[in-house]
Design an enzyme around this catalytic site. Structure first.
Site, short mmCIF file in Angstrom:
data_model
loop_
_atom_site.label_atom_id
_atom_site.label_comp_id
_atom_site.label_asym_id
_atom_site.label_seq_id
_atom_site.Cartn_x
_atom_site.Cartn_y
_atom_site.Cartn_z
N GLU A 47 0.86 -1.20 0.00
CA GLU A 47 0.00 0.00 0.00
C GLU A 47 0.90 1.25 0.00
O GLU A 47 1.95 1.24 0.65
CB GLU A 47 -0.84 -0.02 1.29
N LYS A 127 -9.45 2.14 -1.78
CA LYS A 127 -9.65 1.58 -0.43
C LYS A 127 -10.98 2.02 0.15
O LYS A 127 -11.26 3.23 0.26
CB LYS A 127 -8.49 2.03 0.46
N CYS A 172 -4.82 -2.90 2.77
CA CYS A 172 -4.53 -2.86 4.21
C CYS A 172 -5.73 -3.16 5.11
O CYS A 172 -6.17 -4.29 5.20
CB CYS A 172 -3.87 -1.54 4.57
N1 CDT Z 1 -2.90 1.46 6.56
C1 CDT Z 1 -3.83 0.82 7.31
O1 CDT Z 1 -4.95 0.63 6.86
N2 CDT Z 1 -3.43 0.41 8.52
C2 CDT Z 1 -4.35 -0.23 9.44
C3 CDT Z 1 -3.98 0.09 10.85
C4 CDT Z 1 -4.66 1.30 11.29
S1 CDT Z 1 -4.36 1.65 12.95
C5 CDT Z 1 -5.21 3.10 13.19
C6 CDT Z 1 -4.34 -1.74 9.34
O2 CDT Z 1 -5.44 -2.32 9.32
O3 CDT Z 1 -3.31 -2.37 9.35
#
Ligand code: CDT
Length: 319
Positions: A47, A127, A172
């Protein structure tokens, strides 16, 4: 006949705030060259793979923020990656911050594209599940301002033809949401690609931080198994500008088994030869959706956003 493909998750170590796009693209090209040497025909990059994970910062000045976004790809900086991939006959998934003019205004999305071996963009995903906050949180060493810098994706979860199979994408945080995989499962997806940046900095919840690797694998393994699809997850990991992020990129089979996993927190290529037909036995038994699903019983999933009244709540006269 088996449909075997050699594929790779191209994990990245940290990208410094000061690192140039040209330097990052050179790192991506080095991973691509390794993929070629190992016989891979498809590579998944993380990402927001072209910059540091900028949602950790507060930017008041729009011009300062804009430098993290791309317009249409390939722009001049990313062109060497597209060219090297086309020359090697390798397709790829790439996550980036997208800034476009759409519906008469500037819009910003956390986006991934899939590019085929001939260099054509064959899939675009924005996303849907944006984590974090729109406003800076007091007292946090690192912010997570995805809700400030992006709007939720407006393309749904499209499945498209690629690699001689059916492909889909997530980004993500999406990987934690079963609905996202299921919408693609209902399009008979065979390979889900996803990139992630997962900071281990829930300051008041150390118990979440220590289980990050478990939850990462758990959500991707469950999504793979319950939809009988391959999943490739590529991390940007390591300590980036002080913020520690999960690595553990991996390739997961439709059985839910992890078949290959990163062992470092640096740039690392994780490779496996996968059979796109492997999901078939699961799709003909436990997960024969047309035979076994009962959508009427799932109405709340689309009717409610958050928890509401219990369906089993008794009225006063029944109690
Ligand atoms: N980038 C991303 O989506 N990270 C999230 C963690 C967010 S913590 C506020 C993940 O699900 O890994």
């Amino acid at each position: 006949m088996a449909r075997k493909r050699t594929v790779a998750a191209a994990q990245l170590g940290p990208i410094a705030l000061s690192e140039s796009r040209a330097s990052v693209v050179a790192r991506l090209c080095a991973l691509l060259a390794e993929a070629r040497a190992r016989g891979a025909t498809f590579v998944v990059f993380p990402e927001l793979a072209l910059t540091t994970f900028f949602p950790r910062y507060v930017f008041e000045d729009e011009a300062e923020l804009d430098r993290f976004y791309e317009g249409s790809l390939p722009g001049p900086d990313a062109a060497p990656l597209f060219e090297a991939a086309r020359e090697a006959g390798i397709g790829f998934y790439l996550g980036f911050a997208e800034r476009v003019e759409e519906a008469g205004r500037i819009r910003r999305f956390n986006t991934a594209i899939t590019v085929d071996a001939a260099g054509r963009v064959i899939g675009r995903y924005r996303k849907v599940h944006l984590p974090g906050h729109a406003e800076p949180q007091p007292g946090r060493a690192f912010q997570h301002l995805e809700k400030r810098y992006f709007e939720p994706g407006n393309l749904g979860f499209p499945v498209f033809e690629g690699l001689g199979g059916k492909m889909g994408m997530l980004i993500c945080n999406d990987r934690r949401w079963p609905e996202a995989y299921r919408v693609m499962g209902l399009q008979d997806v065979e390979l889900v690609c996803l990139g992630y940046n997962t900071p281990l900095d829930h300051a008041d919840h150390e118990e979440i931080n220590v289980l990050s690797g478990f939850h990462n694998a758990l959500s991707m393994q469950a999504g793979a198994y319950q939809n009988a699809t391959w999943v490739i997850g590529a991390a940007k990991g390591g300590r980036e500008e002080g913020s520690l992020m999960l690595a553990e990129s991996c390739i997961i089979a439709p059985s839910g088994q992890i078949v290959a996993q990163a062992t470092t927190m640096e740039d690392e290529l994780v490779c496996a030869t996968i059979d796109l037909d492997m999901g078939r036995p699961y799709k003909e038994t436990f997960f024969d959706f047309a035979r076994h699903r009962e959508p009427e019983a799932y109405r709340l999933i689309v009717e409610r956003k958050g928890p509401g009244p219990m369906l089993g709540a008794k009225s006063a006269s029944e109690a």
